[in-house]
Design a protein around this motif. Structure first.
Motif, mmCIF file in Angstrom:
data_model
loop_
_atom_site.group_PDB
_atom_site.id
_atom_site.type_symbol
_atom_site.label_atom_id
_atom_site.label_comp_id
_atom_site.label_asym_id
_atom_site.label_seq_id
_atom_site.Cartn_x
_atom_site.Cartn_y
_atom_site.Cartn_z
ATOM 1 N N GLY A 244 0.800 -1.216 0.000
ATOM 2 C CA GLY A 244 0.000 0.000 0.000
ATOM 3 C C GLY A 244 0.828 1.259 0.000
ATOM 4 O O GLY A 244 0.345 2.344 0.304
ATOM 5 N N ARG A 245 2.110 1.098 -0.357
ATOM 6 C CA ARG A 245 3.002 2.252 -0.401
ATOM 7 C C ARG A 245 4.168 1.897 -1.304
ATOM 8 O O ARG A 245 4.426 0.738 -1.596
ATOM 9 C CB ARG A 245 3.525 2.610 1.004
ATOM 10 N N GLU A 246 4.906 2.874 -1.747
ATOM 11 C CA GLU A 246 6.077 2.640 -2.569
ATOM 12 C C GLU A 246 7.269 2.297 -1.676
ATOM 13 O O GLU A 246 7.505 2.948 -0.655
ATOM 14 C CB GLU A 246 6.421 3.893 -3.391
ATOM 15 N N ILE A 247 7.999 1.249 -2.057
ATOM 16 C CA ILE A 247 9.280 0.972 -1.418
ATOM 17 C C ILE A 247 10.331 1.136 -2.497
ATOM 18 O O ILE A 247 10.481 0.292 -3.378
ATOM 19 C CB ILE A 247 9.325 -0.445 -0.820
ATOM 20 N N THR A 248 11.033 2.237 -2.472
ATOM 21 C CA THR A 248 11.998 2.532 -3.532
ATOM 22 C C THR A 248 13.383 2.019 -3.193
ATOM 23 O O THR A 248 14.187 1.775 -4.077
ATOM 24 C CB THR A 248 12.073 4.052 -3.773
ATOM 25 N N ASP A 249 13.669 1.855 -1.908
ATOM 26 C CA ASP A 249 14.980 1.369 -1.485
ATOM 27 C C ASP A 249 14.778 0.067 -0.732
ATOM 28 O O ASP A 249 14.362 0.056 0.418
ATOM 29 C CB ASP A 249 15.676 2.401 -0.593
ATOM 30 N N PHE A 250 15.047 -1.067 -1.407
ATOM 31 C CA PHE A 250 14.799 -2.365 -0.787
ATOM 32 C C PHE A 250 15.849 -2.704 0.263
ATOM 33 O O PHE A 250 15.629 -3.543 1.126
ATOM 34 C CB PHE A 250 14.767 -3.455 -1.861
ATOM 35 N N PHE A 251 17.015 -2.097 0.180
ATOM 36 C CA PHE A 251 18.087 -2.368 1.133
ATOM 37 C C PHE A 251 18.589 -1.034 1.693
ATOM 38 O O PHE A 251 19.615 -0.504 1.254
ATOM 39 C CB PHE A 251 19.219 -3.145 0.461
ATOM 40 N N PRO A 252 17.850 -0.471 2.655
ATOM 41 C CA PRO A 252 18.147 0.892 3.126
ATOM 42 C C PRO A 252 19.316 0.931 4.111
ATOM 43 O O PRO A 252 19.195 1.388 5.242
ATOM 44 C CB PRO A 252 16.833 1.296 3.807
ATOM 45 N N ARG A 253 20.470 0.427 3.686
ATOM 46 C CA ARG A 253 21.631 0.386 4.571
ATOM 47 C C ARG A 253 22.184 1.785 4.781
ATOM 48 O O ARG A 253 22.429 2.535 3.821
ATOM 49 C CB ARG A 253 22.717 -0.506 3.961
ATOM 50 N N VAL A 254 22.361 2.162 6.033
ATOM 51 C CA VAL A 254 22.984 3.443 6.397
ATOM 52 C C VAL A 254 24.441 3.154 6.726
ATOM 53 O O VAL A 254 24.748 2.490 7.715
ATOM 54 C CB VAL A 254 22.278 4.083 7.609
ATOM 55 N N ARG A 255 25.336 3.602 5.870
ATOM 56 C CA ARG A 255 26.752 3.267 6.031
ATOM 57 C C ARG A 255 27.504 4.386 6.758
ATOM 58 O O ARG A 255 27.252 5.559 6.555
ATOM 59 C CB ARG A 255 27.394 2.995 4.669
ATOM 60 N N SER A 256 28.421 3.943 7.609
ATOM 61 C CA SER A 256 29.251 4.885 8.354
ATOM 62 C C SER A 256 30.610 4.238 8.575
ATOM 63 O O SER A 256 30.796 3.050 8.316
ATOM 64 C CB SER A 256 28.600 5.248 9.695
#
Length: 499
Positions: A244-256
């Motif tokens: 019911g919504r858009e998922i544009t980033d299937f792997f939302p890894r936040v890198r640091s």
């Protein structure tokens, strides 16, 4: 153009559990000889619909109508559904471990001799014929309990096919299969379609869905959202309908930037204490605060064995050393590991991660009773067995994280859960690394390894086939490393220097 007459049709189907709607006025139909995929997030109602169609939930426990070949059917049992030509393969297999493959396939339907005794020669001959017919390399005389989960799944499918059913309902049939077994099963599904047999195919693996399905129906929150031809749809379309919504980033890894080394393995070799067989050889790597170390490899590469060993649950260390924050680390039990701040989310959540006949609250309290009230979960009195697979996995993760570990070992944490729940797991991984925890992620899915890992170590036949930074990793390089110590493949795969 006239629409084909449905072989099976569901109208205004509703099913409630304790006042909660599992299905709400669902509409659904099947055409003869098609593969029809059912997609939806965990808890969307897919398995409930299958159980209505197969007679698990008998007429009178639901509202609405089901018609088969133009006539309303009111199944009172699975036996009645089977006699009407409907067979279901559920996620929980219904095989007898101490019986052979042939005995399981013909259990309750054994051919008889003129004297009324079971014709065992025919039982085994017919079983071997079925196995050959569908290209399944399983011994008809093998005990089912000695087979792997994937082979058991294929036996369950052959058992359903032995009844010559005209509608086959497959609920997550490839969740526990190896890549080769998946190919076998998909080939069987395509073969059935060519013979005019109708299949309902439930899977979270959209690649499989688009390979075999003619049409796709999406369920969301117990309601039928849309039915579309797979040829005119995309993966993104189906996901949008599912969540019911858009998922544009299937792997939302936040890198640091990674922090200090929390755990280091140096030349670790491990033997199976029962057989003495070496399962890990000379494994060296480090695990840093604030990063995800992905671990990949083919089936039998030693990925799960490595995590279980680090958790004190498997193996006899015959060589090498492990340190945790610079101090020697060799846990003899999981309790030892947890006391040192190492936690494991196991691959088999139902067998090792949950007490299914107990509540959510009870399962959470197995790790830390004092913090349960702050867990942020609703329905703590609900039985865990009644939850969808994705919600069961959230309970396992919640139980584990209440221990406040420093090193979190995740073994296939997204197996068998839908795309929306997967993203929630990935966001949890980000929160862990953001808090300075180290995460080890074992995954059989190449896109998941590439999308969520800061570094990737590929195991090959129990050895390190290669280590790569996120920038260095490509599917081709990872696959080459996974095959490095298998016969016929090069063994000079590049290794990333430890630093």
């Amino acid at each position: 153009m006239t629409e084909p007459v449905p072989l099976l049709q569901v109208q205004n189907l509703s099913k409630h559990f304790a006042g909660v709607a599992a299905l709400e006025r669902v509409g659904f139909d099947l055409r003869a000889g098609e593969v029809h995929a059912l997609c939806g997030e965990n808890g969307a109602g897919k398995s409930t619909l299958i159980k209505v169609l197969s007679g698990v939930w008998p007429h009178g426990t639901y509202a609405g109508t089901v018609t088969l070949a133009g006539r309303e059917v009111r199944f009172r049992s699975t036996a009645e559904a089977a006699r009407a030509g409907i067979a279901a393969i559920h996620q929980e297999l219904a095989l007898v471990p101490d019986m052979t493959v042939a005995e399981n396939i013909y259990l309750g339907a054994e051919p008889r001799t003129w004297g009324g005794t079971i014709n065992w020669n025919k039982v085994y001959a017919d079983t071997e014929g079925l196995l050959r017919e569908y290209g399944i390399a399983v011994d008809s005389g093998a005990r089912v309990g000695e087979l792997g989960v994937g082979q058991q799944q294929l036996v369950e499918i052959v058992k359903a096919l032995s009844k010559r059913s005209r509608i086959l309902l497959l609920d997550e049939p490839t969740a526990a299969l190896t890549d080769s077994d998946v190919e076998t099963l998909l080939g069987i599904v395509q073969q059935l379609r060519s013979r005019g047999i109708t299949c309902v195919y439930i899977s979270h693996k959209l690649g499989e869905v688009f390979r075999v399905a003619d049409r796709i129906t999406v369920l969301r929150d117990g309601r039928s959202i849309v039915t579309v031809a797979s040829a005119g749809s995309t993966r993104q379309d189906i996901i949008r309908h599912m969540v019911g919504r858009e998922i544009t980033d299937f792997f939302p890894r936040v890198r640091s930037a990674p922090g200090p080394v929390l755990m280091e393995l140096s030349g670790v070799s491990v033997a199976d204490p029962r057989s003495g067989r070496m399962v890990l050889r000379d494994v060296s790597c480090n695990i840093r605060a604030g990063e995800v170390l992905g671990i990949g490899g083919l089936m039998g590469a030693g990925r799960t064995e490595l995590l279980l060993h680090l958790f004190g649950a498997f193996g006899r260390r015959v060589a090498g050393n492990v340190t945790l924050t610079g101090v020697p680390y060799q846990p003899h039990t999981p309790a030892d590991a947890m006391a040192r701040g190492v936690a494991l989310v196991s691959e088999d959540r139902k067998r090792y991660g949950l007490v299914l006949d107990q509540s959510v609250g009870f399962n959470l309290s197995l790790a830390s009773l004092r913090q349960v009230a702050r867990a942020g979960l609703t329905g703590l009195d609900s039985a865990v067995a009644a939850l969808s697979g994705g919600n069961q996995q959230k309970v396992v993760l919640g139980k584990t994280l209440l221990c406040a570990p420093g090193v979190v070992l995740l073994d296939e944490p997204t197996r068998g859960i839908d795309v929306g729940a997967k993203v929630e797991v990935y966001e949890l991984v980000n929160r862990l690394t953001g808090a300075g925890k180290a995460v080890v992620l074992v995954s059989s899915e190449m896109p998941e390894l590439l999308g969520m890992s800061d570094r990737i170590m590929m195991l090959s036949a129990g050895q390190v086939g290669g280590c790569f930074t996120h920038a260095e990793a490509t599917p081709e390089r990872l696959l080459t490393a996974a095959m490095a110590f298998h016969s016929g493949f090069p063994k000079d795969t590049p290794h990333e220097e430890k630093h």
